[in-house]
Scaffold this motif. Structure first.
Motif, PDB file in Angstrom:
ATOM      1  N   ASN A  65       0.831  -1.205   0.000  1.00  0.00           N
ATOM      2  CA  ASN A  65       0.000   0.000   0.000  1.00  0.00           C
ATOM      3  C   ASN A  65       0.866   1.255   0.000  1.00  0.00           C
ATOM      4  N   SER A  66       0.216   2.397  -0.039  1.00  0.00           N
ATOM      5  CA  SER A  66       0.946   3.657  -0.121  1.00  0.00           C
ATOM      6  C   SER A  66       1.701   3.982   1.150  1.00  0.00           C
ATOM      7  N   GLU A  67       1.317   3.354   2.275  1.00  0.00           N
ATOM      8  CA  GLU A  67       2.005   3.607   3.532  1.00  0.00           C
ATOM      9  C   GLU A  67       3.332   2.864   3.607  1.00  0.00           C
ATOM     10  N   TRP A  68       3.462   1.793   2.817  1.00  0.00           N
ATOM     11  CA  TRP A  68       4.646   0.958   2.946  1.00  0.00           C
ATOM     12  C   TRP A  68       5.939   1.708   2.625  1.00  0.00           C
ATOM     13  N   SER A  69       5.931   2.485   1.556  1.00  0.00           N
ATOM     14  CA  SER A  69       7.148   3.213   1.201  1.00  0.00           C
ATOM     15  C   SER A  69       7.525   4.206   2.290  1.00  0.00           C
ATOM     16  N   LYS A  70       6.523   4.795   2.946  1.00  0.00           N
ATOM     17  CA  LYS A  70       6.809   5.719   4.048  1.00  0.00           C
ATOM     18  C   LYS A  70       7.455   4.972   5.212  1.00  0.00           C
ATOM     19  N   LYS A  71       6.920   3.808   5.509  1.00  0.00           N
ATOM     20  CA  LYS A  71       7.480   3.023   6.614  1.00  0.00           C
ATOM     21  C   LYS A  71       8.898   2.574   6.306  1.00  0.00           C
ATOM     22  N   MET A  72       9.176   2.237   5.044  1.00  0.00           N
ATOM     23  CA  MET A  72      10.531   1.826   4.685  1.00  0.00           C
ATOM     24  C   MET A  72      11.495   3.002   4.727  1.00  0.00           C
ATOM     25  N   GLU A  73      11.018   4.190   4.400  1.00  0.00           N
ATOM     26  CA  GLU A  73      11.856   5.372   4.551  1.00  0.00           C
ATOM     27  C   GLU A  73      12.224   5.576   6.022  1.00  0.00           C
ATOM     28  N   GLN A  74      11.244   5.358   6.907  1.00  0.00           N
ATOM     29  CA  GLN A  74      11.522   5.459   8.341  1.00  0.00           C
ATOM     30  C   GLN A  74      12.527   4.411   8.790  1.00  0.00           C
ATOM     31  N   MET A  75      12.330   3.162   8.319  1.00  0.00           N
ATOM     32  CA  MET A  75      13.256   2.096   8.698  1.00  0.00           C
ATOM     33  C   MET A  75      14.667   2.381   8.175  1.00  0.00           C
ATOM     34  N   PRO A 319       1.769  -0.432  21.786  1.00  0.00           N
ATOM     35  CA  PRO A 319       2.481   0.818  21.522  1.00  0.00           C
ATOM     36  C   PRO A 319       3.695   0.566  20.637  1.00  0.00           C
ATOM     37  N   CYS A 320       3.810   1.293  19.546  1.00  0.00           N
ATOM     38  CA  CYS A 320       4.958   1.114  18.670  1.00  0.00           C
ATOM     39  C   CYS A 320       5.171   2.369  17.837  1.00  0.00           C
ATOM     40  N   THR A 321       6.384   2.506  17.337  1.00  0.00           N
ATOM     41  CA  THR A 321       6.727   3.622  16.468  1.00  0.00           C
ATOM     42  C   THR A 321       6.380   3.305  15.021  1.00  0.00           C
ATOM     43  N   ILE A 322       6.691   2.081  14.609  1.00  0.00           N
ATOM     44  CA  ILE A 322       6.397   1.626  13.251  1.00  0.00           C
ATOM     45  C   ILE A 322       5.798   0.227  13.341  1.00  0.00           C
ATOM     46  N   ASP A 323       4.680   0.021  12.660  1.00  0.00           N
ATOM     47  CA  ASP A 323       4.114  -1.325  12.559  1.00  0.00           C
ATOM     48  C   ASP A 323       4.121  -1.747  11.095  1.00  0.00           C
ATOM     49  N   MET A 324       4.563  -2.960  10.839  1.00  0.00           N
ATOM     50  CA  MET A 324       4.680  -3.485   9.476  1.00  0.00           C
ATOM     51  C   MET A 324       3.884  -4.777   9.401  1.00  0.00           C
ATOM     52  N   LYS A 325       2.814  -4.759   8.624  1.00  0.00           N
ATOM     53  CA  LYS A 325       1.867  -5.881   8.589  1.00  0.00           C
ATOM     54  C   LYS A 325       1.990  -6.633   7.260  1.00  0.00           C
ATOM     55  N   VAL A 379      16.112  -6.183  -0.739  1.00  0.00           N
ATOM     56  CA  VAL A 379      14.878  -6.776  -1.241  1.00  0.00           C
ATOM     57  C   VAL A 379      14.197  -5.723  -2.115  1.00  0.00           C
ATOM     58  N   PRO A 380      14.600  -5.622  -3.374  1.00  0.00           N
ATOM     59  CA  PRO A 380      14.040  -4.578  -4.237  1.00  0.00           C
ATOM     60  C   PRO A 380      12.515  -4.624  -4.248  1.00  0.00           C
ATOM     61  N   GLY A 381      11.936  -3.442  -4.134  1.00  0.00           N
ATOM     62  CA  GLY A 381      10.487  -3.369  -4.168  1.00  0.00           C
ATOM     63  C   GLY A 381       9.841  -3.449  -2.803  1.00  0.00           C
ATOM     64  N   LEU A 382      10.577  -3.966  -1.816  1.00  0.00           N
ATOM     65  CA  LEU A 382      10.026  -4.042  -0.479  1.00  0.00           C
ATOM     66  C   LEU A 382      10.800  -3.171   0.496  1.00  0.00           C
ATOM     67  N   ASP A 383      12.133  -3.248   0.489  1.00  0.00           N
ATOM     68  CA  ASP A 383      12.874  -2.450   1.463  1.00  0.00           C
ATOM     69  C   ASP A 383      13.322  -1.120   0.907  1.00  0.00           C
ATOM     70  N   GLU A 384      13.009  -0.851  -0.342  1.00  0.00           N
ATOM     71  CA  GLU A 384      13.364   0.433  -0.937  1.00  0.00           C
ATOM     72  C   GLU A 384      12.096   1.240  -1.192  1.00  0.00           C
ATOM     73  N   PRO A 385      12.061   2.505  -0.799  1.00  0.00           N
ATOM     74  CA  PRO A 385      10.865   3.309  -1.046  1.00  0.00           C
ATOM     75  C   PRO A 385      10.497   3.314  -2.514  1.00  0.00           C
ATOM     76  N   VAL A 386       9.226   3.186  -2.790  1.00  0.00           N
ATOM     77  CA  VAL A 386       8.738   3.185  -4.168  1.00  0.00           C
ATOM     78  C   VAL A 386       8.212   4.588  -4.478  1.00  0.00           C
ATOM     79  N   ARG A 387       8.931   5.300  -5.292  1.00  0.00           N
ATOM     80  CA  ARG A 387       8.532   6.666  -5.598  1.00  0.00           C
ATOM     81  C   ARG A 387       7.228   6.674  -6.394  1.00  0.00           C
ATOM     82  N   GLY A 388       6.339   7.558  -6.004  1.00  0.00           N
ATOM     83  CA  GLY A 388       5.085   7.684  -6.721  1.00  0.00           C
ATOM     84  C   GLY A 388       4.107   6.571  -6.455  1.00  0.00           C
ATOM     85  N   ASN A 389       4.378   5.784  -5.413  1.00  0.00           N
ATOM     86  CA  ASN A 389       3.477   4.645  -5.105  1.00  0.00           C
ATOM     87  C   ASN A 389       2.185   5.143  -4.494  1.00  0.00           C
TER      88      ASN A 389
END
Length: 389
Positions: A65-75, A319-325, A379-389
């Motif tokens: 989803n669109s939140e995933w790239s944001k979470k990976m940027e945080q990670m 309680p968590c800072t980042i949750d990855m589902k 892990v291309p596509g998962l651990d790298e932010p996807v621009r414009g996602n």
């Protein structure tokens, strides 16, 4: 019928749902924010080498989803400051069809295994009716579920039958012995080309690596299941998935009746609030597991893994800072109402690993990178932010 959705979808979930149809039958409408709607045609293939090689890899894809790239940027920002995040991670995951193979028949999941208990014909007749998913469902195609089988009452009734018919502690090992014998026969039959059937000890590929990474790096793992703790722990210990960092939250057997230490007295936590651990109560996991979460108050990076939308409810209250589902979407495109079920999963998971042969490989590569367990693996596509996602 009021809570089960449309007839076709409920029938699908009855056919594929682990444990029992009621346990997983209703990925009902869940709230979702900041997610765009995806169609199956928009799925991108994972790079070769991330999922199993060969034909299986070609049939596996992922969605995020669109939140995933944001979470990976945080990670990635956290990794830049501290390359090893082991001390901040915690994993919460399902058991049946998440840890175990997604193709197992329901009779070889936790409550299904109990059909092997040597409790006599009366037990078999009552328990078989409880688990007759060919009979019960939604009218007019099937008979309606009796009131005492609906929602969490299914688990309560199943547990009552075990107490009523005198389930005994040694039966746990006996049941697992029988299942392992069936597994061996199944594997031999497939090698001989005679088919065979799936059983509960065919684990989802990559799960042993995940538990090994978590063990070596001290990452706590909480297994939240609508099954039976005693069976789950026995299975995990026999198959190299148990260590001090693992905790199981499920329905636990309590033994001891009238001086008989081995006779089943009841199954907890039903005495706490009237509801067993089931798909409808996974959202109570944080409240019900203070002994686990109180030990890990400084761990604020939460990884949730499951194969049904309700498995994400374990996130509630934690309680968590980042949750990855992460969700395993074990349906092929020929499944009736595929698009509808897909959208339901997209509402609650950040990443869907999709196809008929999904594994833990992608999740493992991320864990390895985050924990610096071995040489960092991209892990291309998962651990790298996807621009414009």
């Amino acid at each position: 019928a009021e809570y089960m959705g449309n007839i076709q979808r409920a029938q699908i979930l009855c056919q594929i749902g682990p444990g029992c149809a009621l346990q997983k039958m209703a990925a009902q409408q869940q709230g979702v924010s900041s997610m765009r709607e995806h169609k199956p045609s928009q799925l991108d293939p994972l790079p070769m080498g991330i999922l199993p090689h060969g034909p299986a890899a070609a049939r596996s894809t992922y969605w995020s989803n669109s939140e995933w790239s944001k979470k990976m940027e945080q990670m990635n920002s956290l990794l830049a400051a501290a390359p090893d995040l082991s001390g901040r991670l915690v994993v919460v995951m399902d058991f049946d069809r998440t840890i175990t193979d997604p193709c197992v028949h329901w009779k070889h999941e936790c409550h299904g295994l109990l059909t092997m208990a040597p409790l006599g014909d009366d037990f078999q007749a009552e328990y078989s009716d409880l688990t007759d998913f060919e009979k019960y469902g939604l009218p007019p195609i099937k008979q309606p579920w009796p009131a005492h089988y609906q929602k969490e009452k299914w688990w309560t009734h199943a547990h009552m039958l075990l107490v009523k018919h005198g389930f005994r502690r040694p039966m746990i090992e006996s049941i697992i012995d029988q299942a392992e014998q069936q597994q061996a026969a199944d594997v031999a039959a497939r090698k001989a080309g005679s088919g065979g059937r799936k059983v509960s000890y065919l684990f989802r590929p990559g799960v042993h690596e995940l538990f090994n990474v978590c063990k070596e790096k001290g990452v706590p793992v909480l297994v939240v299941s609508a099954g039976i703790s005693d069976l789950i722990e026995c299975i995990m210990k026999r198959n190299g998935l148990w260590s001090d960092n693992v905790h199981v939250h499920s329905n636990r057997m309590v033994f001891g009746v009238d001086g008989d230490a081995d006779r089943l007295a009841g199954i907890l936590p039903e005495s706490r609030d009237g509801m067993p651990v089931c798909s409808y109560s996974k959202g109570l996991s944080y409240e019900r597991c203070p002994e686990f979460f109180s030990q890990h108050t400084t761990r604020d990076l939460l990884v949730v893994i499951g194969d049904r939308s309700r498995d994400t409810h374990v996130r509630e209250g934690v309680p968590c800072t980042i949750d990855m589902k992460f969700g395993f979407f074990d349906f092929d495109k020929e499944t009736p109402n595929y698009d509808q079920v897909l959208v339901e999963y997209q509402k609650v998971f950040d990443v869907l690993l999709m196809g008929v042969d999904t594994s833990f490989s992608s999740i493992n590569k991320l864990l390895i990178r985050w924990t610096k367990w071995a040489q960092a693996t991209s892990v291309p596509g998962l651990d790298e932010p996807v621009r414009g996602n």
